[in-house]
Design an enzyme around this catalytic site. Structure first.
Site, PDB file in Angstrom:
ATOM      1  N   HIS A  81       0.841  -1.199   0.000  1.00  0.00           N
ATOM      2  CA  HIS A  81       0.000   0.000   0.000  1.00  0.00           C
ATOM      3  C   HIS A  81       0.875   1.246   0.000  1.00  0.00           C
ATOM      4  CE1 HIS A  81       0.567   1.000   4.328  1.00  0.00           C
ATOM      5  NE2 HIS A  81       0.558  -0.306   4.521  1.00  0.00           N
ATOM      6  N   ASP A  83      -0.383   4.351   0.964  1.00  0.00           N
ATOM      7  CA  ASP A  83      -0.882   5.360   1.896  1.00  0.00           C
ATOM      8  C   ASP A  83      -0.200   5.224   3.246  1.00  0.00           C
ATOM      9  OD1 ASP A  83      -2.315   2.886   2.238  1.00  0.00           O
ATOM     10  OD2 ASP A  83      -3.743   3.934   3.526  1.00  0.00           O
ATOM     11  N   ASP A 107       6.126   1.731   7.299  1.00  0.00           N
ATOM     12  CA  ASP A 107       4.773   1.305   6.918  1.00  0.00           C
ATOM     13  C   ASP A 107       4.240   2.152   5.776  1.00  0.00           C
ATOM     14  OD1 ASP A 107       2.397  -0.074   7.009  1.00  0.00           O
ATOM     15  OD2 ASP A 107       1.647   0.931   8.784  1.00  0.00           O
ATOM     16  N   GLU A 137      -5.134   1.524   2.683  1.00  0.00           N
ATOM     17  CA  GLU A 137      -5.005   0.340   3.531  1.00  0.00           C
ATOM     18  C   GLU A 137      -5.124   0.693   5.006  1.00  0.00           C
ATOM     19  OE1 GLU A 137      -2.979  -2.693   6.019  1.00  0.00           O
ATOM     20  OE2 GLU A 137      -2.451  -0.571   5.764  1.00  0.00           O
ATOM     21  N   GLU A 138      -4.755   1.937   5.352  1.00  0.00           N
ATOM     22  CA  GLU A 138      -4.676   2.325   6.760  1.00  0.00           C
ATOM     23  C   GLU A 138      -6.006   2.782   7.353  1.00  0.00           C
ATOM     24  OE1 GLU A 138      -2.267   1.557   8.371  1.00  0.00           O
ATOM     25  OE2 GLU A 138      -0.366   1.858   7.346  1.00  0.00           O
ATOM     26  N   GLU A 166       4.868  -5.728   3.546  1.00  0.00           N
ATOM     27  CA  GLU A 166       4.733  -5.042   4.825  1.00  0.00           C
ATOM     28  C   GLU A 166       5.995  -5.289   5.660  1.00  0.00           C
ATOM     29  OE1 GLU A 166       2.412  -3.202   6.342  1.00  0.00           O
ATOM     30  OE2 GLU A 166       0.476  -3.550   5.356  1.00  0.00           O
ATOM     31  N   HIS A 340       3.016   3.266  12.691  1.00  0.00           N
ATOM     32  CA  HIS A 340       2.068   4.247  13.224  1.00  0.00           C
ATOM     33  C   HIS A 340       2.648   5.053  14.384  1.00  0.00           C
ATOM     34  CE1 HIS A 340      -1.527   1.612  11.645  1.00  0.00           C
ATOM     35  NE2 HIS A 340      -0.580   1.804  10.753  1.00  0.00           N
TER      36      HIS A 340
END
Length: 363
Positions: A81, A83, A107, A137-138, A166, A340
């Site tokens: 991903h 994003d 990430d 995705e987030e 990932e 995150h």
């Protein structure tokens, strides 16, 4: 990376022939918070079409898909991903001798850079290759760009092995946990706090559920040598009217991470057993994925990576591939524990290791 301003818009140019570490830094410096990936998607699409002419490239919303069509007997699908979570005073990228620091380094723009490097640098692979760069995705699962690809361009997900890039500390992580979120609500009766006995406090009514959570003992499950640790946590609580009012409504949100030997239905049944006597609503769920290590291409990856595969503690889109019957694993640079966080950073050595391992896999 070059920025041009044309007609008031910023155009980003990516160099796919650059060192993957430099390419990671370039990707990080293009903000792409979920729902705002267009600039980065445009750059990825443009770079693939101009610098990797051996690939078929299509666009789906803010997802960019590319693949070889060489007629090889097997196909490996790479997915990542583009994003990120919201910016947290962690842009632009910062580089030290050993690490890249900044939003998305872990990430998962390090993984995206590895994929882009492979897409451009390996025009004649021994497996046909597919690359899926997708959006959203987030955020909630219904917006996930890979889900849109599955609905609209299903054949682009087909392969003998899917590798979701990932972060995995540059080791093979097999399968993934499932996840389920529930909302438990309590009602009460408002009253003045000076005469609290005349009301019923809805926040207090959550106490038994919170006590159940505090006492909960999660399972540890060994599946094909991969150890999955389950977990159940309160993640949100709300209620209250004013500083002098007994609240008449309260809400508790709970997240359950379950091992992939449980189905979604079994996970819900377990929650209803744990919270017997409480009414709740399931608001979001995603199935887990069993380890996909028996496929020949997966065994090739494990051999190329060396060491032993480990369980993925968390949910990733390997589950989407597993649900389609496609063996899938996680393999990417960076420590997933940093996802995150404001302190996101990826070891430069991880990026180079992932490139080296995957180049051995695809030839």
């Amino acid at each position: 990376m070059v920025h041009r301003v044309a007609c008031g818009a910023v155009t980003v140019e990516l160099d796919l022939t650059a060192d993957p570490v430099d390419l990671t830094a370039a990707l990080v410096d293009v903000p792409s918070v979920s729902g705002d990936e267009a600039t980065l998607a445009d750059a990825v699409q443009r770079a693939l079409r101009t610098q990797a002419p051996h690939l078929e490239v299509v666009r789906s919303g803010n997802a960019v898909l590319a693949r070889t069509n060489l007629g090889r007997p097997s196909r490996v699908v790479f997915a990542g991903h583009i994003d990120t979570v919201p910016v947290n005073d962690n842009l632009p990228v910062r580089r030290t001798e050993t690490h890249l620091h900044g939003l998305g380094t872990v990430d998962m723009k390090g993984g995206d850079a590895v994929m882009l490097h492979l897409a451009a640098a390996v025009p004649d692979p021994r497996h046909d290759l597919t690359f899926l760069f997708y959006d959203c995705e987030e955020v909630e699962a219904v917006r996930n760009g890979l889900g849109r690809v599955e609905r609209d361009l299903r054949e682009w997900m087909d392969g003998d092995l899917a590798i979701v890039c990932e972060p995995s500390n540059a080791v093979v992580e097999a399968g993934c946990q499932g996840t389920m979120r529930i909302e438990l609500r309590k009602s009460g009766v408002r009253a003045h706090t000076a005469r609290g006995w005349m009301g019923v406090n809805a926040i207090h009514a959550l106490s038994p559920a919170l006590e159940t959570l505090a006492a909960y003992q999660p399972r540890t499950v060994d599946i094909d040598g991969c150890v999955y640790r389950e977990g159940m946590q309160a993640v949100h609580i709300e209620g209250g009217v004013a500083g002098n009012v007994v609240p008449d409504a309260a809400l508790l949100r709970i997240n359950f991470r379950f091992a992939p030997d449980r189905s979604v239905a079994q996970a819900e049944a377990h929650l209803r057993e744990v919270f017997a006597g409480h009414e709740f609503e399931v608001v979001d769920f995603s199935a887990g994925a069993l380890p996909g290590l028996s496929a020949p291409a997966a065994q090739e990856l494990v051999a190329a990576a060396g060491g032993e595969p480990v369980a993925k503690l968390g949910w990733t889109d390997v589950a989407r591939f597993a649900a389609l019957g496609i063996p899938a694993v996680n393999f990417g640079p960076g420590d997933p524990l940093l996802c995150h966080t404001q302190q996101e950073n990826v070891p430069i050595a991880d990026i180079h290791r992932c490139v080296d391992v995957l180049r051995r896999l695809v030839g």
